[in-house]
Design a protein around this motif. Structure first.
Motif, short mmCIF file in Angstrom:
data_model
loop_
_atom_site.label_atom_id
_atom_site.label_comp_id
_atom_site.label_asym_id
_atom_site.label_seq_id
_atom_site.Cartn_x
_atom_site.Cartn_y
_atom_site.Cartn_z
N SER A 298 4.26 -7.01 -0.38
CA SER A 298 4.89 -5.70 -0.59
C SER A 298 3.85 -4.65 -0.96
CB SER A 298 5.95 -5.81 -1.69
OG SER A 298 7.00 -6.67 -1.31
N LEU A 299 2.91 -5.03 -1.82
CA LEU A 299 1.86 -4.09 -2.21
C LEU A 299 0.99 -3.72 -1.01
CD1 LEU A 299 0.81 -5.58 -5.68
CD2 LEU A 299 2.07 -3.45 -5.25
N GLY A 300 0.68 -4.73 -0.18
CA GLY A 300 -0.10 -4.45 1.02
C GLY A 300 0.63 -3.52 1.97
N THR A 301 1.94 -3.71 2.11
CA THR A 301 2.74 -2.83 2.97
C THR A 301 2.79 -1.42 2.40
OG1 THR A 301 4.09 -4.71 3.68
CG2 THR A 301 5.01 -2.53 4.03
N LEU A 302 2.90 -1.30 1.09
CA LEU A 302 2.90 0.01 0.45
C LEU A 302 1.63 0.79 0.77
CD1 LEU A 302 4.30 1.99 -1.53
CD2 LEU A 302 3.15 0.76 -3.40
N SER A 303 0.51 0.07 0.92
CA SER A 303 -0.77 0.74 1.18
C SER A 303 -0.80 1.41 2.55
CB SER A 303 -1.91 -0.26 1.06
OG SER A 303 -1.92 -1.17 2.16
N LEU A 304 0.16 1.10 3.45
CA LEU A 304 0.20 1.76 4.75
C LEU A 304 0.40 3.26 4.61
CD1 LEU A 304 2.46 -0.71 6.80
CD2 LEU A 304 -0.02 -0.48 6.90
N ALA A 305 1.00 3.68 3.50
CA ALA A 305 1.26 5.10 3.29
C ALA A 305 -0.01 5.87 2.96
CB ALA A 305 2.28 5.28 2.17
N PHE A 306 -1.10 5.15 2.64
CA PHE A 306 -2.29 5.83 2.14
C PHE A 306 -3.54 5.59 2.98
CE2 PHE A 306 0.41 4.46 -1.45
CZ PHE A 306 0.83 5.72 -1.89
N GLY A 307 -3.59 4.50 3.73
CA GLY A 307 -4.81 4.16 4.45
C GLY A 307 -4.70 4.39 5.94
N ALA A 308 -5.83 4.26 6.63
CA ALA A 308 -5.84 4.37 8.09
C ALA A 308 -5.17 3.15 8.70
CB ALA A 308 -7.28 4.48 8.58
N LEU A 309 -4.43 3.39 9.77
CA LEU A 309 -3.69 2.31 10.41
C LEU A 309 -4.61 1.46 11.28
CD1 LEU A 309 -0.28 3.78 11.67
CD2 LEU A 309 -0.69 2.26 9.73
N SER A 310 -4.38 0.16 11.23
CA SER A 310 -5.01 -0.78 12.15
C SER A 310 -4.08 -1.99 12.26
CB SER A 310 -6.38 -1.23 11.65
OG SER A 310 -6.25 -2.04 10.48
N PHE A 311 -4.33 -2.81 13.27
CA PHE A 311 -3.47 -3.99 13.45
C PHE A 311 -3.48 -4.87 12.21
CE2 PHE A 311 -3.17 -8.49 14.60
CZ PHE A 311 -1.89 -8.52 15.13
N LEU A 312 -4.66 -5.16 11.68
CA LEU A 312 -4.74 -6.05 10.52
C LEU A 312 -4.16 -5.40 9.27
CD1 LEU A 312 -8.25 -7.71 10.98
CD2 LEU A 312 -5.99 -8.69 11.45
N HIS A 313 -4.32 -4.11 9.12
CA HIS A 313 -3.75 -3.42 7.96
C HIS A 313 -2.23 -3.56 7.95
CE1 HIS A 313 -3.53 0.54 5.41
NE2 HIS A 313 -3.12 -0.52 4.75
N VAL A 314 -1.63 -3.54 9.13
CA VAL A 314 -0.18 -3.69 9.21
C VAL A 314 0.23 -5.15 9.06
CG1 VAL A 314 1.84 -3.44 10.73
CG2 VAL A 314 0.10 -1.64 10.66
N MET A 315 -0.45 -6.06 9.76
CA MET A 315 0.06 -7.41 9.91
C MET A 315 -0.35 -8.38 8.81
SD MET A 315 2.12 -7.31 12.35
CE MET A 315 2.46 -9.08 12.41
#
Length: 414
Positions: A298-315
């Motif tokens: 959940s914390l990793g998913t929350l970070s999508l709001a702040f960081g640059a998107l990439s496949f690994l960042h999402v998955m």
């Protein structure tokens, strides 16, 4: 409320129940996962907006969630086998309508009917396990169902992407039709009836009282909400990930299908790990570590709001969340249904409704937000937090819970 103790010698072996149960449970997620790679293609095929195509998935969720409330009680009253066959007949007919859909309105109606037909699988598979097994035996079967179940959604997006590239979007519904016919065949020839039909139970007022009892039963609601916050996130993510990975990151449908193996692969591997651990510790002791993984995801998913998107960042957060689901599912599925014997179908239906309903609610809220990335970053962590809070409430009232089984210790020597 009555409690029917499962028979000492089950009508079917644990292996057979696991295989049939996994097939029944898989039809819902597979019908969703094999379809998602085609969603962006359908926008162009029908010349409609993304919102219209998202609605086909929302209607599938809606039919799936609501129809469970009918499928389970019908199976309590009329038997598991005939209800499975009847609902899968609806699913097969809807697959044919979708295959030849001339416009998006027909596709919407067909997907809604598919959801209704697939709904019986989740409710009845869990009721079958409750009919025949209990305690750690039930948890082990739920785990094995989870292991087999992971293979379907793991391969479905990949298969959907390949089919889309070679044969077009209609081919996905051919596969769904074959799946539905396979389940009808298995139910007819391999599934033994596990309840005594009782038509007197086809009473709307009695059913209403049963559901009211479940909704006010603290043990049931806390365990069911742990499952809803965990598994419901999978359904909600299915409405976000196609548009994030294909529209925002730029994956092709085939790449999207392969990418989703990361989620299902981690779930599958974790389910195998849980099966190994259950030979040494109680399934209940694995729930807290599982919720730890869910919080981390959940914390990793929350970070999508702040960081640059990439496949690994999402998955990577999605995969970590999936690990947590594998750890909590066997014990919480067993605990939720443990107090209910005669009402096993209704209890399994309500649990499935809450899981799908939570995914439908969060997916709909995300659609209203309009930004799939922001919706996933904010809403999925809320589901993880809800699962953890429900578990804390469950643990604070141990007198409400099924007695937690202890690992079998070897007898002392001498």
């Amino acid at each position: 409320m009555t409690d029917q103790t499962p028979p000492a010698t089950p009508l079917m072996s644990a292996r057979r129940v696991s295989l049939i149960g996994a097939l029944l449970v898989a039809v819902g997620p597979v019908s969703m996962a094999i379809y998602t790679p085609a969603m962006t293609e359908l926008v162009h095929a029908f010349g409609v907006s993304q919102s219209a195509i998202k609605m086909t998935l929302t209607l599938y969720f809606g039919g799936f969630a609501v129809a469970q409330l009918v499928a389970g009680p019908l199976s309590d009253a009329l038997g598991r086998r005939p209800i499975i066959i009847a609902f899968m007949g609806i699913y097969c007919a809807a697959s044919v309508f979708a295959l030849f859909a001339p416009n998006v309105e027909t596709l919407m109606a067909a997907r809604f009917l598919q959801g209704i037909g697939a709904s019986a699988g989740v409710a009845i598979s869990r009721a079958l396990v409750r009919d025949l097994f209990k305690g750690e035996d039930s948890s082990r079967i739920m785990n094995l169902i989870g292991i087999i179940l992971a293979l379907g959604p793991a391969l479905a997006p990949t298969l959907g992407g390949v089919l889309l590239g070679i044969f077009g979007w209609r081919s996905t519904f051919v596969v769904m039709l074959i799946l539905g016919l396979t389940i009808i065949t298995v139910a007819t020839f391999a599934l033994r009836e596990t309840v005594t039909p009782d038509r007197s139970r086809l009473n709307v007022r009695t059913l209403g009282r049963t559901y009211l009892m479940l909704l006010t039963h603290r043990h049931f609601m806390t365990t069911a909400m742990v499952m809803s916050g965990a598994l419901g996130a999978l359904y909600a993510q299915a409405t976000f990930l196609p548009f994030i990975l294909m529209d925002e990151i730029g994956l092709t449908p085939a790449q999207f299908g392969l990418g989703m193996l990361m989620q299902s692969g981690f779930f599958f591997t974790s389910s195998l790990t849980v099966r190994f651990l259950m030979g040494r510790v109680s399934a209940y002791r694995l729930v807290a570590p599982g919720l730890g993984f869910i919080l981390l995801g959940s914390l990793g998913t929350l970070s999508l709001a702040f960081g640059a998107l990439s496949f690994l960042h999402v998955m990577i957060p999605v995969a970590i969340y999936a690990i947590g689901i594998a750890f909590i599912m066997p014990a919480m599925s067993t605990a939720a249904l443990a107090p209910f014997g005669r009402e096993a179908g209704s209890a399994a239906s309500m649990m499935g409704f809450l899981q799908m309903g939570s995914g439908l609610l969060i997916g709909s809220l995300g659609a209203l937000m309009g930004d799939a990335v922001l919706a996933m970053a904010l809403l999925i962590p809320l589901m993880g937090a809800a699962a953890c809070i429900a578990y804390l409430i469950y643990r604070s009232h141990p007198h409400l819970a099924e007695p937690e089984p202890k690992p079998v210790m070897p007898a002392p020597r001498g």
